[in-house]
Enzyme design. Structure first.
Site, short mmCIF file in Angstrom:
data_model
loop_
_atom_site.label_atom_id
_atom_site.label_comp_id
_atom_site.label_asym_id
_atom_site.label_seq_id
_atom_site.Cartn_x
_atom_site.Cartn_y
_atom_site.Cartn_z
N CYS A 37 55.55 12.88 -19.56
CA CYS A 37 56.22 13.94 -20.33
C CYS A 37 56.10 13.74 -21.84
CB CYS A 37 57.68 14.06 -19.92
SG CYS A 37 57.89 14.26 -18.14
N HIS A 72 61.68 16.95 -25.44
CA HIS A 72 61.23 17.13 -24.06
C HIS A 72 62.35 17.81 -23.27
CE1 HIS A 72 59.79 16.66 -20.12
NE2 HIS A 72 60.51 15.59 -19.81
N ASN A 93 61.77 21.41 -15.86
CA ASN A 93 61.03 20.33 -16.52
C ASN A 93 59.55 20.46 -16.18
OD1 ASN A 93 59.81 17.94 -17.27
ND2 ASN A 93 61.46 16.62 -16.48
O1 UT7 Z 1 60.80 14.00 -17.46
C1 UT7 Z 1 61.67 12.99 -17.08
C2 UT7 Z 1 62.16 13.27 -15.75
N1 UT7 Z 1 63.43 12.90 -15.30
C3 UT7 Z 1 64.62 13.02 -15.91
O2 UT7 Z 1 64.76 13.28 -17.06
C4 UT7 Z 1 65.81 12.81 -15.03
C5 UT7 Z 1 66.95 12.13 -15.74
N2 UT7 Z 1 68.15 12.20 -14.91
C6 UT7 Z 1 68.85 13.32 -14.76
O3 UT7 Z 1 68.52 14.36 -15.32
C7 UT7 Z 1 70.11 13.26 -13.94
O4 UT7 Z 1 70.38 11.90 -13.61
C8 UT7 Z 1 70.02 14.11 -12.63
C9 UT7 Z 1 70.03 15.60 -12.99
C10 UT7 Z 1 68.77 13.76 -11.86
C11 UT7 Z 1 71.25 13.82 -11.77
O5 UT7 Z 1 72.44 14.07 -12.49
P1 UT7 Z 1 73.62 12.99 -12.49
O6 UT7 Z 1 74.72 13.56 -13.26
O7 UT7 Z 1 73.04 11.68 -12.96
O8 UT7 Z 1 74.01 12.95 -10.96
P2 UT7 Z 1 74.03 11.72 -9.97
O9 UT7 Z 1 72.65 11.28 -9.64
O10 UT7 Z 1 75.01 10.71 -10.47
O11 UT7 Z 1 74.68 12.39 -8.69
C12 UT7 Z 1 76.04 12.84 -8.68
C13 UT7 Z 1 76.32 13.41 -7.31
C14 UT7 Z 1 75.90 12.46 -6.18
O12 UT7 Z 1 76.84 12.62 -5.13
P3 UT7 Z 1 78.02 11.56 -4.96
O13 UT7 Z 1 77.35 10.23 -4.75
O14 UT7 Z 1 78.83 11.62 -6.22
O15 UT7 Z 1 78.74 12.07 -3.74
C15 UT7 Z 1 74.57 13.04 -5.72
O16 UT7 Z 1 74.30 12.76 -4.37
O17 UT7 Z 1 75.57 14.60 -7.12
C16 UT7 Z 1 74.79 14.52 -5.91
N3 UT7 Z 1 73.57 15.27 -6.11
C17 UT7 Z 1 73.51 16.59 -5.94
N4 UT7 Z 1 74.42 17.50 -5.56
C18 UT7 Z 1 74.03 18.79 -5.50
C19 UT7 Z 1 72.35 14.81 -6.51
N5 UT7 Z 1 71.49 15.84 -6.59
C20 UT7 Z 1 72.18 16.95 -6.25
C21 UT7 Z 1 71.82 18.31 -6.15
N6 UT7 Z 1 72.78 19.19 -5.79
N7 UT7 Z 1 70.60 18.76 -6.46
#
Ligand code: UT7
Length: 332
Positions: free
Chosen positions: A116, A240, A270
């Site tokens: 990216c 980005h 993204n």
């Molecule tokens: O170009 C570079 C590419 N990548 C990035 O920039 C990604 C960087 N990371 C992020 O953008 C964020 O970490 C995410 C958007 C991927 C995730 O957001 P988060 O606030 O870090 O969520 P999390 O991973 O802590 O998950 C929170 C909860 C979890 O459930 P529990 O354990 O609290 O019950 C996940 O299982 O949200 C759940 N979860 C979802 N729920 C609904 C994870 N993905 C989803 C989803 N829909 N799509």
């Protein structure tokens, strides 16, 4: 060495264009097959919809044609094509070979893969080519991440999409737009975000998030310092487009108000290499830049890589170098 060398031949962007596939996939569409919701996706990422479809070459050709048309540069005048992508259409040859042929260019063409951060890497490389004699360089950032996304994995499927952005860079008799640049890479973080050949994107989202903010701020500050400017001087930051919360946190730490950020991720998702040029083109099309304004481009990505550049937009002082000056077209 992030600062542009004094006396190096400069360049200005004289044309730009973008391309998004026609097919739009909304958050509501994703809820039909994934355990997710429109609210969760919007709140956690800032994404409402994304465009999906096409190949990396097809999207590149479309955005590049627009950039060339705008610049008024004939394809025969282009001295080099630099295509940033992490999703090439083939392992060999580089996707730029196909794009070069389709556009009718007769010049060197190669791909750059810095995930990216790739567009800023490609733009920096293009400035380097101009510094050593090229006169007109086409720079494209394109990704078709939908082809390496596991559409049953809610951790990644809600984020990634397809798109392309391109710019035409022309040598000028003067310092040019690029005041400073920074390219970073930390290969020890390789396993946080990767896709094996023939596989799908695997990501440790939380850790990528944490590091993303840190390395964007670090790279952005290096470029600001090298350019000898303050965060207050920046008129537009083009980050980005991965997650609106990453953009907010990075802007806050850089001391740049979020209102100065160009954002398109709400309708693009993204798009990796395409995200910075898509946001830049959107800002330009919405008249957000004036001659003399300072622009900070800043990205991060798998690798993990980071890259930034400070540009002084426009360049009324500089004169485009006449294409009739050298018969070799500036190539050695
Ligand atoms: O170009 C570079 C590419 N990548 C990035 O920039 C990604 C960087 N990371 C992020 O953008 C964020 O970490 C995410 C958007 C991927 C995730 O957001 P988060 O606030 O870090 O969520 P999390 O991973 O802590 O998950 C929170 C909860 C979890 O459930 P529990 O354990 O609290 O019950 C996940 O299982 O949200 C759940 N979860 C979802 N729920 C609904 C994870 N993905 C989803 C989803 N829909 N799509």
């Amino acid at each position: 060495m992030p600062a542009t060398m004094p006396g190096a031949r400069g360049a200005v962007i004289t044309g730009w264009g973008s391309a998004l596939p026609e097919k739009v996939v909304t958050n509501a569409d994703l809820t039909k097959t994934l355990d997710t919701s429109d609210e969760w996706i919007k709140e956690r990422s800032g994404i409402s919809e994304r465009h999906v479809g096409g190949t990396t070459a097809e999207l590149s050709i479309e955005s590049a044609r627009r950039a060339l048309a705008m610049s008024g540069v004939d394809p025969s005048e282009i001295d080099a094509l630099v295509l940033s992508t992490t999703t090439p259409d083939r392992t060999v040859p580089a996707t730029s070979a196909h794009v070069q042929n389709a556009l009718g260019l007769s010049c060197g063409a190669f791909d750059v893969n810095a995930a990216c951060s790739g567009f800023v890497y490609a733009l920096t490389v293009a400035h380097g080519l101009i510094a050593i004699g090229a006169r007109k360089v086409l720079v494209i950032g394109t990704d078709t991440l939908s082809r390496i996304t596991d559409w049953t994995d809610r951790n990644t499927a809600v984020l990634f999409a397809d798109g392309s952005g391109a710019v035409v860079l022309e040598a000028v008799d003067g310092p040019g737009q690029l005041l400073a640049w920074d390219l970073d890479s930390d290969g020890s973080a390789e396993d946080l975000l990767y896709s094996d050949i023939g596989g799908h994107i695997q990501m440790e989202g939380k850790e990528v998030f944490r590091r993303a903010v840190r390395i964007m701020v670090d790279s952005g500050q290096k470029s600001l310092t090298a350019a000898g400017v303050d965060a207050d001087d920046i008129a537009l930051v083009v980050p980005h487009q991965a997650n609106i919360r990453i953009i907010q946190a990075a802007c806050e730490r850089l001391g740049i108000p979020i209102e100065k950020a160009a954002t398109v991720l709400h309708y693009t998702g993204n798009t990796s290499s395409a995200s910075i040029p898509l946001a830049l083109v959107d800002a330009l099309n919405n008249d957000r830049l004036r001659d003399g304004d300072l622009v900070l481009l800043v990205g991060f990505g798998a690798g993990m890589t980071a890259a930034s550049a400070v540009l002084r937009w426009g360049n009324p002082e500089a004169k485009a170098i006449d294409s009739s000056l050298t018969e070799s077209g500036g190539r050695p």
